[in-house]
Design an enzyme around this catalytic site. Sequence first.
Site, PDB file in Angstrom:
ATOM      1  N   ASN A  48       0.842  -1.199   0.000  1.00  0.00           N
ATOM      2  CA  ASN A  48       0.000   0.000   0.000  1.00  0.00           C
ATOM      3  C   ASN A  48       0.878   1.250   0.000  1.00  0.00           C
ATOM      4  OD1 ASN A  48       0.656  -0.827   2.658  1.00  0.00           O
ATOM      5  ND2 ASN A  48      -1.006   0.391   3.528  1.00  0.00           N
ATOM      6  N   GLU A  50       0.395   5.195   0.654  1.00  0.00           N
ATOM      7  CA  GLU A  50      -0.550   6.223   1.123  1.00  0.00           C
ATOM      8  C   GLU A  50      -0.127   7.607   0.637  1.00  0.00           C
ATOM      9  OE1 GLU A  50      -1.156   5.582   5.345  1.00  0.00           O
ATOM     10  OE2 GLU A  50      -2.379   3.806   4.892  1.00  0.00           O
ATOM     11  N   CYS A  59      -3.931   0.776  -2.832  1.00  0.00           N
ATOM     12  CA  CYS A  59      -3.841  -0.471  -2.064  1.00  0.00           C
ATOM     13  C   CYS A  59      -2.749  -1.386  -2.633  1.00  0.00           C
ATOM     14  CB  CYS A  59      -5.161  -1.229  -2.114  1.00  0.00           C
ATOM     15  SG  CYS A  59      -6.527  -0.387  -1.321  1.00  0.00           S
ATOM     16  N   GLU A  61      -2.908  -4.500  -3.442  1.00  0.00           N
ATOM     17  CA  GLU A  61      -3.355  -5.353  -4.556  1.00  0.00           C
ATOM     18  C   GLU A  61      -3.232  -4.614  -5.880  1.00  0.00           C
ATOM     19  OE1 GLU A  61      -4.813  -4.693  -1.684  1.00  0.00           O
ATOM     20  OE2 GLU A  61      -6.436  -6.084  -1.231  1.00  0.00           O
ATOM     21  N   CYS A  96     -10.479  -4.664  -0.909  1.00  0.00           N
ATOM     22  CA  CYS A  96     -11.550  -3.670  -0.883  1.00  0.00           C
ATOM     23  C   CYS A  96     -12.312  -3.694  -2.219  1.00  0.00           C
ATOM     24  CB  CYS A  96     -10.986  -2.275  -0.606  1.00  0.00           C
ATOM     25  SG  CYS A  96     -10.227  -1.488  -2.040  1.00  0.00           S
ATOM     26  N   CYS A  99     -10.393  -2.519  -5.325  1.00  0.00           N
ATOM     27  CA  CYS A  99      -9.417  -3.526  -5.770  1.00  0.00           C
ATOM     28  C   CYS A  99     -10.109  -4.692  -6.461  1.00  0.00           C
ATOM     29  CB  CYS A  99      -8.590  -4.037  -4.591  1.00  0.00           C
ATOM     30  SG  CYS A  99      -7.378  -2.824  -4.028  1.00  0.00           S
TER      31      CYS A  99
HETATM   32  N1  THU Z   1      -5.500  -1.323   1.971  1.00  0.00           N
HETATM   33  C1  THU Z   1      -4.906  -2.196   1.096  1.00  0.00           C
HETATM   34  O1  THU Z   1      -3.708  -2.091   0.806  1.00  0.00           O
HETATM   35  N2  THU Z   1      -5.692  -3.169   0.552  1.00  0.00           N
HETATM   36  C2  THU Z   1      -7.044  -3.328   0.800  1.00  0.00           C
HETATM   37  O2  THU Z   1      -7.702  -4.127   0.165  1.00  0.00           O
HETATM   38  C3  THU Z   1      -7.665  -2.530   1.846  1.00  0.00           C
HETATM   39  C4  THU Z   1      -6.899  -1.349   2.316  1.00  0.00           C
HETATM   40  C5  THU Z   1      -4.664  -0.267   2.569  1.00  0.00           C
HETATM   41  C6  THU Z   1      -4.991   1.121   2.107  1.00  0.00           C
HETATM   42  C7  THU Z   1      -4.553   1.967   3.287  1.00  0.00           C
HETATM   43  O3  THU Z   1      -3.185   2.275   3.150  1.00  0.00           O
HETATM   44  C8  THU Z   1      -4.729   1.053   4.496  1.00  0.00           C
HETATM   45  O4  THU Z   1      -4.818  -0.267   3.971  1.00  0.00           O
HETATM   46  C9  THU Z   1      -5.969   1.374   5.334  1.00  0.00           C
HETATM   47  O5  THU Z   1      -7.120   1.369   4.570  1.00  0.00           O
END
Ligand code: THU
Length: 146
Positions: A48, A50, A59, A61, A96, A99
């Site tokens: 991930n 940010e 994310c 994925e 999510c 994704c």
């Molecule tokens: N996140 C992912 O990397 N994958 C997901 O499917 C759900 C959320 C990350 C995004 C963000 O940096 C952190 O998790 C909190 O949402």
Amino acid sequence: MPNNDKSLKARLLREAKRSLRNSYSPYSRIKVGSALMTTNGRIYSGCNVENASYGGTICAERTAVCSAVANGAVGNNKKIRAILIVTNQQKIWPPCGLCRQVLAEFSTPQTRVYCMNASGQTLETTFAEIFPNAFDQTKFTRTRRV
Ligand code: THU
């Protein structure tokens, strides 16, 4: 679980954990790593990423999928065979919604999905199970393939 399934999962886990360590998540402090294997047997991973403007966050994925696309490893007839997602959280995190939509472009209903928590507990499922009746390129009557 058949042996080759076990080694696939182990290989994906190793790569996903390697990426998780690179997670850029100063805002949530949540680390996510992902690794996928294509139908050609190639592996790509992601974490991930940010952003100070939270909506810019990507994310793990999607990072892995974009890496596979950028390297020409998935596309029209090249799909994702399996994807593993691992987090530093106690609960198991499935992909999510955004994704899932992005994965739909390069997955098949049989694509294996492994979601693992920080203790190694794993939800093992298929793409069809987590995203039935996906809106994808099969819904277009005329798809321009480039
Ligand atoms: N996140 C992912 O990397 N994958 C997901 O499917 C759900 C959320 C990350 C995004 C963000 O940096 C952190 O998790 C909190 O949402």
